[in-house]
Structure formats: C-alpha cells, structure tokens
Design an enzyme around this catalytic site. Structure first.
Site, PDB file in Angstrom:
ATOM      1  NE  ARG A   1       1.921   0.057   7.064  1.00  0.00           N
ATOM      2  CZ  ARG A   1       0.682  -0.322   6.823  1.00  0.00           C
ATOM      3  NH1 ARG A   1      -0.067  -0.863   7.774  1.00  0.00           N
ATOM      4  NH2 ARG A   1       0.145  -0.135   5.629  1.00  0.00           N
TER       5      ARG A   1
ATOM      6  NE  ARG B   1      -3.724   0.320   0.137  1.00  0.00           N
ATOM      7  CZ  ARG B   1      -4.826   0.521   0.845  1.00  0.00           C
ATOM      8  NH1 ARG B   1      -5.332  -0.454   1.569  1.00  0.00           N
ATOM      9  NH2 ARG B   1      -5.445   1.695   0.835  1.00  0.00           N
TER      10      ARG B   1
END
Ligand SMILES: Cc1cc2nc3c(=O)[nH]c(=O)nc-3n(C[C@H](O)[C@H](O)[C@H](O)COP(=O)(O)OP(=O)(O)OC[C@H]3O[C@@H](n4cnc5c(N)ncnc54)[C@H](O)[C@@H]3O)c2cc1C
Length: 246
Positions: free
Chosen positions: A200, A69
């Site tokens: 992340r 993504r």
C-alpha cells in the site's frame, strides 16, 4: 538475553535466537544487524511474534474495503447495522481536495459582504456537483430510516428494539456512498504490517490508503526501529526497501 530497544523487537529476537541457540554467538552490530540478517535471509516468521494495534478513525469505507483484504490482520469496524449514520461525516477523495479548498474559499467570499462575489469555475462546479450527490444520498438515507421505521414498527415479529433498529438501518445503509467515514481497529503482527506497507505504500495504491500506510510506518518505526527501519521514505508517501515480502 536480548539488547532490543522495545518489547516487540525483544520477543522476536528471543524467538529467532532460540532456533539456533545463538544467544551467546552474537554478530557485531547487535540487534540492528541481527534483524538485517533476518530480513535479508527472508526469515519472516520470526517477525510474527510482535503485534501492533491501530485505531483508524475518519477513514472512508472505500479505504476499509481495501484494508480488509489483508487476511493476516484482525479487525473490528463500526457497524452500519447497529450505528445510525444520519450524521455521518464523509472523506473528500484525494483529487477533489484542492477543489474543496477552492469551494471553501468561495464560501468565505460569499459570506463576507466586503469581498467580491466568487466567480463560478470548474473547481467549484466539480466539488459542488460531488457534494450535492453525497448530500442527496445522505438525505435519502435519513428518509429511508423514517420510512422503514413506519413500515416495520408494528411488525409483530419485531418486538425486540435492537432487531427493529438493525432491520431499519441495514436497508437504509444500502444507499450510503463509499466516502462515508468509519472507524476500524486493526491488529497484526510485524510481518503482516510489513506486507501491508509493501503493497500500500506504493504509487500503485489509492492515495488515501497510501497516505495511511505512510502514517502507519511512522508509528511502527518510532516503536520498533529495528523491524521497520529498512524502509526509505520516497516521494508521494511511497516506501522503498530491499526486503519486500519477507
Ligand atoms: C494497487 C492494488 C490494486 C488492487 N486492485 C484490486 C482489484 O482490482 N481487485 C481486487 O479484487 N483486489 C485488488 N487488490 C487487492 C489484492 O488483490 C489483495 O487482495 C490485497 O492486496 C491483499 O494482499 P494479498 O492477497 O497478497 O495477501 P494478504 O491477505 O495480505 O496475505 C499476505 C500473504 O499471505 C499469503 N496468503 C494469504 N492468504 C493466502 C491463501 N489463502 N493462500 C495462499 N497464500 C496466502 C500470500 O503470500 C499473501 O501475499 C489490489 C491491491 C493493490 C495493492
């Protein structure tokens, strides 16, 4: 012209300094201070000149589904159409790993005649149930490979063996679980890697990709400390910085 400790940082410093012809107007503090200023002022495009490539092996397909993504990276991932997955390893999900350890210990007891038989408990049940379902999917995959081969091998439109194998595997892979391990090669510039870390290496990210982000940061920090040294490692593989999304 630049005092940067590594080539990646040097090229960014060179690119940044030419904007204002500041080669001879250095602030005290050298390269470290220079990039502190770049990060603080959000002049992130300068960081796009440095590029880093990682090969991630034995990560789950769930992880790579999240990874891809990030649109500023370039990717090459092992193909499930070209590569047979009959013997694919799997990645045990984070919150089942302690159950897996318990299950491994129980297996050790079962296989050792001198030890007492293990007592069946919730941890063993959970892992056993998960592992059985995964094995069932992989078993169905292997069966489908055989069945599709039998179905397609005499198809007059499929004389090319590569095309035949692709047709067999593309159908069979539909049954594979997301925990199947894969390999992916990822290239991105320093700005893109910072964006990845910002998103992340946080408590909101899934543990597998969060752990990977922590390892990526370790490597980037070792190579280019001036570009990634502002991240502070906190608990649970999370990173903190004052300079998010530069
Ligand atoms: C904790 C977490 C949970 C998530 N949950 C979901 C979910 O439930 N469902 C889901 O679909 N996704 C989910 N995602 C993925 C998320 O929506 C993003 O797709 C992913 O994190 C990539 O980040 P990004 O889009 O900011 O940009 P990247 O692709 O990494 O690009 C970096 C930046 O470039 C700019 N940019 C890139 N492309 C464009 C564009 N086309 N137009 C304008 N600006 C652009 C933006 O500023 C962007 O932030 C989740 C991500 C995280 C971290």
């Amino acid at each position: 012209m630049c005092e940067a400790p590594d080539e990646a940082t040097a090229i960014c410093e060179l690119a940044g300094r030419l904007c204002y012809n500041s080669f001879n107007k250095r602030r005290p503090g050298g390269t470290r201070e220079y990039f502190h200023h770049i990060l603080a002022s959000g002049h992130g495009s300068v960081l796009e000149h440095a590029s880093y490539t990682f090969l991630f092996a034995d990560v789950s397909r769930s992880l790579t589904h999240e990874l891809v993504r990030h649109r500023h990276f370039s990717y090459s991932q092992r193909s499930q159409r070209y590569v047979d997955e009959s013997d694919a390893p799997v990645v045990v999900p984070f919150d089942l790993r302690d159950d897996y350890t318990a299950w491994q210990n129980a297996e050790g007891m079962r296989n050792d005649p001198d030890l007492a038989r293990p007592v069946w408990n919730d941890a063993l049940f959970r892992f056993h149930h998960w592992a059985m379902q995964v094995e069932e999917s992989l078993g169905t995959y292997r069966l489908l490979v055989k069945e599709m081969e039998a179905k397609l091998k005499d198809n007059p439109d499929l004389t090319d063996q590569t095309q035949l194998r692709k047709r067999i595997r593309q159908t069979s892979r539909s049954i594979l679980p997301a925990c199947v391990a894969t390999q992916i090669c990822v290239t991105g510039n320093a700005r893109a890697w910072r964006g990845f870390l910002d998103q992340r290496a946080t408590i909101h990210a899934e543990p597998e990709i969060r752990q990977l982000a922590g390892l990526v940061h370790e490597k980037l920090l070792a190579v280019s400390p001036e570009l990634f040294g502002d991240y502070l490692v906190s608990g649970n593989d999370c990173l903190l910085t004052n300079y998010r999304k530069v």
